[in-house]
Enzyme design. Structure first.
Site, PDB file in Angstrom:
ATOM      1  CE  LYS A  34      -6.428  14.079  30.510  1.00  0.00           C
ATOM      2  NZ  LYS A  34      -5.387  13.394  31.308  1.00  0.00           N
ATOM      3  CE1 TYR A 242      -1.062  21.740  -3.083  1.00  0.00           C
ATOM      4  CE2 TYR A 242      -2.283  20.821  -1.244  1.00  0.00           C
ATOM      5  CZ  TYR A 242      -2.011  21.877  -2.097  1.00  0.00           C
ATOM      6  OH  TYR A 242      -2.692  23.061  -1.960  1.00  0.00           O
TER       7      TYR A 242
HETATM    8  C1  LIG Z   1      -5.806  12.091  31.555  1.00  0.00           C
HETATM    9  C2  LIG Z   1      -5.758  11.455  32.896  1.00  0.00           C
HETATM   10  C3  LIG Z   1      -6.668  10.435  33.251  1.00  0.00           C
HETATM   11  C4  LIG Z   1      -7.591   9.788  32.258  1.00  0.00           C
HETATM   12  O1  LIG Z   1      -6.826   8.881  31.493  1.00  0.00           O
HETATM   13  P1  LIG Z   1      -7.471   7.932  30.387  1.00  0.00           P
HETATM   14  O2  LIG Z   1      -6.351   7.073  29.969  1.00  0.00           O
HETATM   15  O3  LIG Z   1      -7.968   8.816  29.306  1.00  0.00           O
HETATM   16  O4  LIG Z   1      -8.582   7.179  31.028  1.00  0.00           O
HETATM   17  C5  LIG Z   1      -6.684  10.000  34.567  1.00  0.00           C
HETATM   18  N1  LIG Z   1      -5.816  10.508  35.475  1.00  0.00           N
HETATM   19  C6  LIG Z   1      -4.896  11.446  35.155  1.00  0.00           C
HETATM   20  C7  LIG Z   1      -3.968  11.937  36.201  1.00  0.00           C
HETATM   21  C8  LIG Z   1      -4.823  11.936  33.858  1.00  0.00           C
HETATM   22  O5  LIG Z   1      -3.898  12.853  33.550  1.00  0.00           O
END
Ligand SMILES: *Cc1c(COP(=O)(O)O)cnc(C)c1O
Length: 344
Positions: A34, A242
């Site tokens: 994702k 800055y």
């Molecule tokens: C993002 C996500 C994962 C992966 O999680 P990590 O901590 O990055 O391994 C797995 N399952 C779900 C439902 C997620 O939203």
């Protein structure tokens, strides 16, 4: 010599982590790609993992699934964690995507529009997405995967982990034909009874440690670097950047490095952020600005074009994230579109 900030993606380190996670879990890993594979590029990352044997992927959005389907072709299985949002059934089916159904209305929509392969999310305590165990439906046609998600997997001793695991094991018995998927990256390391039939790692594929700190079993995949644009000697009493964010109490040599918050160097990197330059770990000075940041290179031989590592094998992303008051997930997904991705 590149005069840009660059995000290098080490695909052999990615392959190493994939196999390391499967070995620890003793179960197949279904990569979570994702958010454009946590900022690294979902298509090249998923293709590399496909070559290593991955066959099932997870994305969050329907639109992410559509892009990934176009890149990977018809074969790989792609689950969409958002499930089947209102009106999305047609788009999901057109791209051969499987929704992870997470509420009664989604189940009704998916089955009412013709059904087909899908997953089901049971909420075992996170109260984010999914049906409560007492509301879990009976098995239905097309259900291929049942999953849940840990809230505290990065804290191995947290009692919530075992409670969620036991709740999931109990509810999963209702779906004897479905693949049981429970553990994220942290969950992979909680022990064999957390693995079930398949694990679902994200951050640890990319080198983030399961407990928010570097882990020797994982290699850095993302290498964020930027060139030195100028080197200057700043006399005692003068300031850098800055708001006079740094005031020199002694003469300092300062390297102006070509990456700022518009590249994903969060302003919260200062004052505790550090970079690696010519083999030495050196602190940032003063405020991060939009296009550049300043590094203390006093006593160091540095030239224009030398590259500073913001995170990578010598400055692990978990350490940089802690210094910036955040987590590896946020740091890695913050690298902006201005920064070219380069695969090696
Ligand atoms: C993002 C996500 C994962 C992966 O999680 P990590 O901590 O990055 O391994 C797995 N399952 C779900 C439902 C997620 O939203």
């Amino acid at each position: 010599m590149s005069l840009n900030a660059v995000l290098d993606v080490d695909l052999s380190a990615l392959a190493h982590n994939f196999h390391a996670l499967e070995a620890v879990a003793g179960a197949p890993a279904h990569p979570v790609v994702k958010a454009d594979a946590y900022g690294l590029g979902a298509a090249p990352v998923a293709k590399a993992l496909l070559a290593e044997g991955a066959r099932i992927f997870f994305v969050a959005r329907v639109t992410e699934g559509e892009v990934l389907r176009a890149a990977l072709g018809a074969e790989p299985v792609i689950y969409v964690l958002d499930g089947c949002p209102p009106g999305a059934a047609t788009a999901l089916r057109a791209s051969g995507l499987r929704p992870v159904l997470n509420q009664p209305g989604q189940i009704a929509d998916w089955l009412g529009s013709g059904g087909g392969p899908c997953g089901l999310q049971i909420d075992t305590g996170m109260n984010r997405l999914g049906l409560r165990p007492e509301d879990a439906p009976g098995p239905f046609a097309g259900l291929e995967l049942v999953m849940s998600h840990l809230a505290c997997a990065d804290e191995p001793s947290h009692p919530m982990n075992r409670r969620q695991r036991d709740a999931f094991a109990a509810v999963a018995t209702r779906y004897p034909g479905a693949v049981r998927s429970f553990a994220n990256s942290g969950g992979v390391f909680l022990g064999p009874d957390f693995a079930f039939d398949a694990v679902r790692p994200g951050v640890s594929l990319y080198g983030g440690g399961p407990e928010g700190r570097p882990d020797d079993r994982l290699k850095a995949v993302a290498i964020f670097s930027a060139p030195v644009l100028q080197v200057r000697e700043v006399p005692a009493g003068e300031s850098v950047g800055y708001s006079r964010g740094f005031v020199a109490d002694r003469p300092v040599r300062v390297a102006t490095v070509g990456a700022g918050y518009a590249d994903g160097v969060l302003r919260s990197y200062s004052p505790r952020g550090q970079v690696v330059l010519n083999g030495e770990t050196r602190p940032l000075l003063g405020r991060v600005s939009m296009d550049v940041c300043a590094v203390d290179v006093t006593g160091l031989d540095v030239a224009v074009g030398d590259r500073a590592e913001l995170f990578g094998p010598r400055r692990r992303i978990d350490d940089q994230a802690s210094a910036a008051g955040t987590i590896a997930y946020e740091l890695q997904t913050s690298v902006t579109a201005r920064v070219p991705r380069r695969y090696r």
